[in-house]
Design an enzyme around this catalytic site. Structure first.
Site, PDB file in Angstrom:
ATOM      1  N   LYS A   1      -3.501   2.264  14.509  1.00  0.00           N
ATOM      2  CA  LYS A   1      -3.515   3.160  13.352  1.00  0.00           C
ATOM      3  C   LYS A   1      -4.162   4.496  13.719  1.00  0.00           C
ATOM      4  O   LYS A   1      -5.018   4.563  14.614  1.00  0.00           O
ATOM      5  CB  LYS A   1      -4.266   2.519  12.190  1.00  0.00           C
TER       6      LYS A   1
ATOM      7  N   CYS B   1     -15.258  -3.433  -0.398  1.00  0.00           N
ATOM      8  CA  CYS B   1     -13.855  -3.652  -0.014  1.00  0.00           C
ATOM      9  C   CYS B   1     -13.324  -4.863  -0.789  1.00  0.00           C
ATOM     10  O   CYS B   1     -14.107  -5.611  -1.372  1.00  0.00           O
ATOM     11  CB  CYS B   1     -13.777  -3.895   1.489  1.00  0.00           C
TER      12      CYS B   1
ATOM     13  N   LYS C   1      -5.876   7.933  11.706  1.00  0.00           N
ATOM     14  CA  LYS C   1      -6.273   8.421  10.379  1.00  0.00           C
ATOM     15  C   LYS C   1      -6.670   9.890  10.419  1.00  0.00           C
ATOM     16  O   LYS C   1      -7.429  10.302  11.287  1.00  0.00           O
ATOM     17  CB  LYS C   1      -7.427   7.574   9.850  1.00  0.00           C
TER      18      LYS C   1
ATOM     19  N   CYS D   1     -14.117  -1.425   6.077  1.00  0.00           N
ATOM     20  CA  CYS D   1     -13.138  -0.759   5.200  1.00  0.00           C
ATOM     21  C   CYS D   1     -13.784   0.070   4.088  1.00  0.00           C
ATOM     22  O   CYS D   1     -13.188   1.031   3.616  1.00  0.00           O
ATOM     23  CB  CYS D   1     -12.183  -1.776   4.601  1.00  0.00           C
TER      24      CYS D   1
ATOM     25  N   CYS E   1      -7.827 -10.628   1.263  1.00  0.00           N
ATOM     26  CA  CYS E   1      -7.884 -10.157   2.648  1.00  0.00           C
ATOM     27  C   CYS E   1      -7.950 -11.329   3.630  1.00  0.00           C
ATOM     28  O   CYS E   1      -8.883 -12.139   3.589  1.00  0.00           O
ATOM     29  CB  CYS E   1      -9.099  -9.252   2.860  1.00  0.00           C
TER      30      CYS E   1
ATOM     31  N   ARG F   1      -1.594   7.363   9.185  1.00  0.00           N
ATOM     32  CA  ARG F   1      -1.685   6.743   7.849  1.00  0.00           C
ATOM     33  C   ARG F   1      -1.800   7.799   6.765  1.00  0.00           C
ATOM     34  O   ARG F   1      -1.769   8.990   7.044  1.00  0.00           O
ATOM     35  CB  ARG F   1      -2.935   5.852   7.813  1.00  0.00           C
TER      36      ARG F   1
ATOM     37  N   ARG G   1       0.857  -1.193   0.000  1.00  0.00           N
ATOM     38  CA  ARG G   1       0.000   0.000   0.000  1.00  0.00           C
ATOM     39  C   ARG G   1       0.898   1.250   0.000  1.00  0.00           C
ATOM     40  O   ARG G   1       1.740   1.406   0.882  1.00  0.00           O
ATOM     41  CB  ARG G   1      -0.888  -0.006   1.233  1.00  0.00           C
TER      42      ARG G   1
ATOM     43  N   CYS H   1     -16.391  -8.177   6.106  1.00  0.00           N
ATOM     44  CA  CYS H   1     -16.413  -8.415   7.554  1.00  0.00           C
ATOM     45  C   CYS H   1     -16.794  -7.104   8.233  1.00  0.00           C
ATOM     46  O   CYS H   1     -17.019  -6.090   7.563  1.00  0.00           O
ATOM     47  CB  CYS H   1     -15.062  -8.935   8.069  1.00  0.00           C
TER      48      CYS H   1
HETATM   49 FE1  SRM Z   1      -9.148  -1.560   6.149  1.00  0.00          FE
HETATM   50  C1  SRM Z   1      -7.720  -4.056   7.887  1.00  0.00           C
HETATM   51  C2  SRM Z   1      -8.367  -3.025   3.264  1.00  0.00           C
HETATM   52  C3  SRM Z   1      -9.852   1.314   4.543  1.00  0.00           C
HETATM   53  C4  SRM Z   1     -10.837  -0.458   8.897  1.00  0.00           C
HETATM   54  N1  SRM Z   1      -8.148  -3.248   5.677  1.00  0.00           N
HETATM   55  C5  SRM Z   1      -7.586  -4.120   6.538  1.00  0.00           C
HETATM   56  C6  SRM Z   1      -6.725  -5.143   5.791  1.00  0.00           C
HETATM   57  C7  SRM Z   1      -5.325  -4.614   5.715  1.00  0.00           C
HETATM   58  C8  SRM Z   1      -6.783  -6.580   6.346  1.00  0.00           C
HETATM   59  C9  SRM Z   1      -5.717  -6.998   7.326  1.00  0.00           C
HETATM   60  O1  SRM Z   1      -5.487  -6.312   8.330  1.00  0.00           O
HETATM   61  O2  SRM Z   1      -5.128  -8.058   7.096  1.00  0.00           O
HETATM   62  C10 SRM Z   1      -7.438  -5.115   4.406  1.00  0.00           C
HETATM   63  C11 SRM Z   1      -6.612  -5.536   3.204  1.00  0.00           C
HETATM   64  C12 SRM Z   1      -7.497  -6.128   2.144  1.00  0.00           C
HETATM   65  C13 SRM Z   1      -6.852  -6.378   0.863  1.00  0.00           C
HETATM   66  O3  SRM Z   1      -6.743  -7.559   0.456  1.00  0.00           O
HETATM   67  O4  SRM Z   1      -6.446  -5.445   0.194  1.00  0.00           O
HETATM   68  C14 SRM Z   1      -8.008  -3.704   4.417  1.00  0.00           C
HETATM   69  N2  SRM Z   1      -9.003  -0.958   4.277  1.00  0.00           N
HETATM   70  C15 SRM Z   1      -8.764  -1.732   3.195  1.00  0.00           C
HETATM   71  C16 SRM Z   1      -8.991  -0.979   1.901  1.00  0.00           C
HETATM   72  C17 SRM Z   1      -8.072  -1.408   0.777  1.00  0.00           C
HETATM   73  C18 SRM Z   1     -10.466  -1.138   1.508  1.00  0.00           C
HETATM   74  C19 SRM Z   1     -10.898  -0.544   0.213  1.00  0.00           C
HETATM   75  O5  SRM Z   1     -11.934  -1.005  -0.262  1.00  0.00           O
HETATM   76  O6  SRM Z   1     -10.286   0.356  -0.329  1.00  0.00           O
HETATM   77  C20 SRM Z   1      -8.783   0.462   2.416  1.00  0.00           C
HETATM   78  C21 SRM Z   1      -7.349   0.894   2.412  1.00  0.00           C
HETATM   79  C22 SRM Z   1      -7.210   2.274   2.933  1.00  0.00           C
HETATM   80  C23 SRM Z   1      -5.856   2.875   2.813  1.00  0.00           C
HETATM   81  O7  SRM Z   1      -5.468   3.197   1.695  1.00  0.00           O
HETATM   82  O8  SRM Z   1      -5.211   3.078   3.837  1.00  0.00           O
HETATM   83  C24 SRM Z   1      -9.235   0.302   3.863  1.00  0.00           C
HETATM   84  N3  SRM Z   1     -10.099   0.163   6.651  1.00  0.00           N
HETATM   85  C25 SRM Z   1     -10.389   1.179   5.797  1.00  0.00           C
HETATM   86  C26 SRM Z   1     -11.343   2.063   6.392  1.00  0.00           C
HETATM   87  C27 SRM Z   1     -12.000   3.275   5.702  1.00  0.00           C
HETATM   88  C28 SRM Z   1     -11.299   4.553   5.960  1.00  0.00           C
HETATM   89  O9  SRM Z   1     -10.250   4.604   6.599  1.00  0.00           O
HETATM   90  O10 SRM Z   1     -11.841   5.548   5.510  1.00  0.00           O
HETATM   91  C29 SRM Z   1     -11.640   1.549   7.642  1.00  0.00           C
HETATM   92  C30 SRM Z   1     -12.685   2.114   8.631  1.00  0.00           C
HETATM   93  C31 SRM Z   1     -12.203   3.333   9.308  1.00  0.00           C
HETATM   94  C32 SRM Z   1     -11.409   2.978  10.521  1.00  0.00           C
HETATM   95  O11 SRM Z   1     -10.193   2.846  10.408  1.00  0.00           O
HETATM   96  O12 SRM Z   1     -12.008   2.789  11.580  1.00  0.00           O
HETATM   97  C33 SRM Z   1     -10.832   0.363   7.794  1.00  0.00           C
HETATM   98  N4  SRM Z   1      -9.225  -2.139   8.081  1.00  0.00           N
HETATM   99  C34 SRM Z   1     -10.038  -1.587   9.032  1.00  0.00           C
HETATM  100  C35 SRM Z   1      -9.922  -2.361  10.242  1.00  0.00           C
HETATM  101  C36 SRM Z   1     -10.667  -2.092  11.575  1.00  0.00           C
HETATM  102  C37 SRM Z   1      -9.927  -1.108  12.383  1.00  0.00           C
HETATM  103  C38 SRM Z   1     -10.507  -0.940  13.767  1.00  0.00           C
HETATM  104  O13 SRM Z   1     -10.333   0.114  14.345  1.00  0.00           O
HETATM  105  O14 SRM Z   1     -11.113  -1.860  14.286  1.00  0.00           O
HETATM  106  C39 SRM Z   1      -9.018  -3.403   9.958  1.00  0.00           C
HETATM  107  C40 SRM Z   1      -8.560  -4.506  10.910  1.00  0.00           C
HETATM  108  C41 SRM Z   1      -7.507  -4.053  11.870  1.00  0.00           C
HETATM  109  O15 SRM Z   1      -6.935  -2.975  11.760  1.00  0.00           O
HETATM  110  O16 SRM Z   1      -7.262  -4.824  12.792  1.00  0.00           O
HETATM  111  C42 SRM Z   1      -8.610  -3.240   8.585  1.00  0.00           C
HETATM  112 FE1  SF4 Z   2     -10.973  -7.265   4.724  1.00  0.00          FE
HETATM  113 FE2  SF4 Z   2     -12.991  -6.833   6.358  1.00  0.00          FE
HETATM  114 FE3  SF4 Z   2     -11.591  -4.778   5.431  1.00  0.00          FE
HETATM  115 FE4  SF4 Z   2     -13.173  -6.084   3.807  1.00  0.00          FE
HETATM  116  S1  SF4 Z   2     -13.839  -4.935   5.621  1.00  0.00           S
HETATM  117  S2  SF4 Z   2     -11.050  -5.513   3.385  1.00  0.00           S
HETATM  118  S3  SF4 Z   2     -13.040  -8.151   4.549  1.00  0.00           S
HETATM  119  S4  SF4 Z   2     -10.824  -6.345   6.759  1.00  0.00           S
END
Ligand code: SRM
Ligand code: SF4
Length: 579
Positions: A223, A445, A225, A494, A451, A143, A74, A490
Site C-alpha cells: 500500500k 480502530c 499512502k 490503524c 477485523c 490509497r 471501503r 493489534c
Molecule cells: Fe488499517 C489492515 C482498518 C487505517 C495500518 N486495516 C487493516 C484491515 C483492512 C485488516 C486486514 O488487513 O484484514 C482493517 C479492517 C478492519 C475492519 O474490520 O474494518 C483495517 N485501517 C483500518 C481503518 C478502518 C481503521 C479505522 O479506525 O478507521 C482505517 C481505514 C483507512 C482507510 O480508509 O484507508 C485504517 N491502517 C490505517 C492506518 C492509519 C492511516 O493510514 O492513517 C494505518 C497506519 C499507517 C500505515 O499504513 O502504516 C493502518 N492496516 C494497517 C496495517 C499495517 C500496515 C503495515 O505497513 O504494516 C494493516 C495490515 C496490513 O496491511 O498487512 C492494516
Molecule cells: Fe485490525 Fe489491527 Fe487495524 Fe485494529 S489495528 S483494525 S485490529 S489491523
C-alpha cells in the site's frame, strides 16, 4: 527483476491476476458465500475485504458449520468530501446491503461492513451510481488521498484541491477490470462537476485502458499512502504517510509544497525489526513540479521496494535500507533536476475541526461533529444515523469526513445552527461543548468482530476505559487537558496509536501495551511504556503518571511532551512503586 520463486505469494497472485481480474467475475456466480485466496487478494484492489463475524466463529465451529462470511467495502473519497446526495446514497446502501452502520475511517472515507457476497455487485454498483468509487480503497496501490478536513473557501484551498485531485487521477489504477466486473463493462464518467456543490470536483477513475502505464502487472510492492495538509495544521497526521505534502500559503497563494517521505505506523508485535516511522522532510517543490516529483517517488518504491517479504515492503524500509540520499538521487534522476531542500515546518495545531465556525464574515459556516470511533449508527435512544439523514436531506450540507473519524456539516446558515444543534442533541449526539477534552480526542480502530487481524478488542473496549480516565483526570484537576487516547486491537496501528498522548495497543486478548511520550503535533513517536496490561487496569496503572503530570507539568505542557521530558524510565519507577 526477481525470479518467481523469490517473490512473495501476493506478488505472484498479482502477476498472474490479469490486471486485477483474477476469477472474481466467475466466483460471484458460483453460489458460495466466500472467495478463495487469489480472489481475496485481488478484491482488495477493488476496495473489498473478505471478513467473517468473529463473534460467531466459536459457536459455528461447535455446530460444525462454516464461518459467517461477509465483506467490508471501503470507498475512495479523496479529501473526505461528499455532497448531500452521495452521503444519502451511502446511508441507503448501508441499510439495504450492510450492517446498517457506516464507519468513518482514519483516512476519511466510509467503510461498510457486513455485506454478503451475493449482494456485493449490487452494492458496488450503487456506490458508483453515487459517483464514488471503491477502486483504490485498498490494495498495493496509492490509497485514498487524505487532506486536512477543514472546509476553506479561500482560493488557495481550491488550488490545493486541484493539485490533490491531479494526483488522484495520476495514481488511479487504469485497468478496465473494475468496470467489467462490477459495472458490466460500463465506464462511469466521474469527471462531471456536480452542479449542486461544484467545489466537490470529481476525478475520472479509469481510462478504460487495458494495461497499467504506471503500475505495470505487479502494481506496487505494498500500500502507498499520501496525505495533504497546510503548514501549521497537522490534524491529518501527515508524517504517518508514505508521502506527506505540506502546502505553503503566501499572500493568499500556494507558494509550493514541502514533501515528507517514508512514514508508516505498521509493526508486528513479535518482530522487533518492524517499526512505526515518521516521514522525513525530503524536498520543496513548486506546483509545477509536484505531480512528476510525486510520480518519481512512487516509481522508485515500485522499482526497488521489497517484493519478497511483505513485512518489509513499505517505502519506509526501502528508505532506511538504502538511505535518504540514495533515494533522493533516484528521484532526481527521474525528474531531471536537483531537488530543493525542504522548508522548515512549524506546527501550531493538530486538533480536528470540531464545533461551529463561520466562514469569514459570511452568514454560513460549518459544524464539526464528534462521532465516537467514526461509527454512524442508531442504537437504542442514540439516533445518530437517522438524525444525520434528516439534517442532510433538509439542509443539504457538503459533508467533510475527517482523518480523526469525525464529520463536518459544511454550508449551514448561521440562522439554522440552533435548530440543527437542537436536533442533534435530541438524537443523543453530544456536541463538542458537551464532551470532555479527553473524549473528543479519542479514537479506536474497529478490531472485533470484523477485523481478521485483531487480537484484542478496540472499538468495543475504548468506551469502557474512557470514563475511568475521565474520572482520574478530574480527580487531579486535569479535566480540561486535551489528552489524545488512541486504541488498536493489534500492532498494525490503524488508529495511529503511536502518535498520541496515550496509545493502547492490543497485545493478546484482553491485554494492551501502553505507549507514551509522543508529540501532540505529530512530530515525535511515543515509546512502549508498559506491556500486557489488562483492560480493566489501564486507567489504574496510569494513575501515578497522571499524578506526577498534575504536580510537575509546565504551563501548557501536553502529557506526551511531559512524559518525554521526564523520561519513561523515571515514570516506570513511579508506577512500579505504586503497584
Ligand atoms: Fe488499517 C489492515 C482498518 C487505517 C495500518 N486495516 C487493516 C484491515 C483492512 C485488516 C486486514 O488487513 O484484514 C482493517 C479492517 C478492519 C475492519 O474490520 O474494518 C483495517 N485501517 C483500518 C481503518 C478502518 C481503521 C479505522 O479506525 O478507521 C482505517 C481505514 C483507512 C482507510 O480508509 O484507508 C485504517 N491502517 C490505517 C492506518 C492509519 C492511516 O493510514 O492513517 C494505518 C497506519 C499507517 C500505515 O499504513 O502504516 C493502518 N492496516 C494497517 C496495517 C499495517 C500496515 C503495515 O505497513 O504494516 C494493516 C495490515 C496490513 O496491511 O498487512 C492494516
Ligand atoms: Fe485490525 Fe489491527 Fe487495524 Fe485494529 S489495528 S483494525 S485490529 S489491523
Amino acid at each position: 527483476m526477481l525470479s518467481n520463486e523469490k517473490l512473495s505469494k501476493v506478488e505472484v497472485i498479482k502477476l498472474e491476476g490479469n490486471q486485477l481480474r483474477g476469477t472474481i467475475a466467475e466466483s460471484l456466480n458460483d453460489g458460495t458465500p466466500n472467495f478463495e485466496e487469489e480472489n481475496i487478494q485481488q478484491l482488495k484492489f477493488h476496495g473489498v475485504y473478505q471478513q467473517d463475524d468473529r463473534d460467531l466463529r466459536k459457536q459455528l465451529r461447535k455446530e460444525g458449520k462454516e464461518r459467517h462470511y461477509m465483506m467490508m467495502i471501503r470507498a475512495r473519497i479523496p479529501g473526505g468530501i461528499l455532497n448531500a446526495d452521495q452521503y444519502l446514497q451511502f446511508d441507503d446502501i448501508s441499510e439495504r446491503y450492510g450492517n446498517q452502520t457506516m464507519r468513518i475511517t482514519t483516512r476519511q472515507t466510509f467503510q461498510l461492513h457486513g455485506v454478503l457476497k451475493g449482494d456485493l455487485k449490487a452494492t458496488i454498483k450503487a456506490i458508483n451510481d453515487a459517483l464514488v468509487t471503491t477502486l483504490g480503497g485498498c490494495g498495493d496501490q496509492v490509497r485514498n488521498t487524505i487532506a486536512c478536513a477543514m472546509p476553506r473557501r479561500e482560493p488557495y484551498a481550491q488550488t490545493v484541491r486541484e493539485d490533490l485531485m491531479g494526483l488522484v487521477d495520476r495514481f488511479a489504477a487504469k485497468t478496465h477490470a473494475y468496470h467489467e466486473i462490477w459495472l458490466d463493462g460500463e465506464k462511469v464518467d466521474l469527471a462531471t462537476e456536480d452542479p449542486e456543490t461544484p467545489k466537490v470536483s470529481q476525478s475520472s477513475i479509469a481510462s478504460g485502458a487495458s494495461e497499467e502505464p504506471l503500475y505495470g502487472r505487479a502494481y506496487l510492492p505494498r500500500k502507498f499512502k499520501i496525505g495533504f495538509t497546510y503548514e501549521g495544521d497537522n490534524c491529518a497526521d501527515v508524517y504517518s504517510n508514505d508521502l506527506g505534502i505540506v502546502a505553503h500559503v503566501e499572500d493568499g497563494e500556494v507558494a509550493g509544497y514541502t514533501l515528507l517521505i517514508g512514514g508508516g505506523m505498521g509493526r508486528t508485535a513479535s518482530d522487533e525489526n518492524t517499526y512505526p516511522r515518521l516521514a522525513s522532510p525530503f524536498a520543496f517543490v513548486t506546483r509545477a513540479q509536484l505531480a512528476y516529483t510525486c510520480e518519481a517517488i512512487v516509481t522508485v518504491q515500485r522499482d526497488f521496494g521489497n517484493r519478497e517479504n511483505r513485512k518489509f515492503a513499505r517505502m519506509k524500509y526501502l528508505i532506511d535500507t538504502m538511505g535518504l540520499d540514495w533515494f533522493k538521487k533516484q528521484v532526481e534522476e527521474r525528474v531531471g533536476f536537483l531537488l530543493t531542500p525542504p522548508r522548515p515546518l512549524v506546527w501550531q495545531s493538530f486538533e480536528d475541526h470540531l464545533g461551529w465556525h463561520l466562514h469569514g464574515d459570511s452568514s454560513q459556516g460549518f459544524l464539526g461533529l464528534f462521532i465516537a470511533n467514526g461509527r454512524i449508527k442508531d442504537e437504542g435512544d442514540y439516533k445518530l444515523k437517522s438524525v444525520l439523514r434528516e439534517i442532510v436531506r433538509e439542509y443539504r450540507p457538503t459533508i467533510h469526513l475527517t482523518t480523526q473519524q469525525n464529520l463536518i456539516l459544511e454550508g449551514i446558515a448561521e440562522s439554522d445552527r440552533p435548530a440543527v444543534e437542537k436536533r442533534l442533541r435530541e438524537a443523543g449526539l453530544p456536541l463538542v461543548d458537551d464532551l470532555s477534552a479527553l473524549r473528543k480526542n479519542a479514537m479506536a480502530c474497529p478490531a472485533m468482530p470484523t477485523c481478521g487481524l485483531a487480537i484484542a478488542e478496540s472499538e468495543r473496549a475504548l468506551p469502557t476505559v474512557l470514563p475511568q480516565l475521565e474520572g482520574l483526570l478530574a480527580r487531579y484537576g486535569l479535566a480540561d487537558e486535551p489528552i489524545a487516547v488512541r486504541m488498536t486491537g493489534c500492532a498494525n496501528g490503524c488508529a495511529r496509536p503511536y502518535i498520541s498522548d496515550i496509545g493502547f495497543v492490543g497485545r493478546v486478548l484482553g491485554k494492551y501495551d501502553v505507549f507514551l511520550g509522543a508529540s501532540s503535533l505529530g512530530t515525535r513517536l511515543n515509546e512502549r511504556f508498559l506491556e500486557q496490561v489488562p483492560l480493566e487496569e489501564l486507567a489504574v496503572v496510569l494513575e501515578p503518571v497522571i499524578a506526577r503530570y498534575a504536580s510537575d507539568k509546565h504551563p501548557g505542557e501536553r502529557l506526551g511532551d511531559f512524559c518525554h521530558r521526564v523520561g519513561l524510565e523515571t515514570l516506570r519507577e513511579v508506577v512500579s512503586v505504586s503497584r
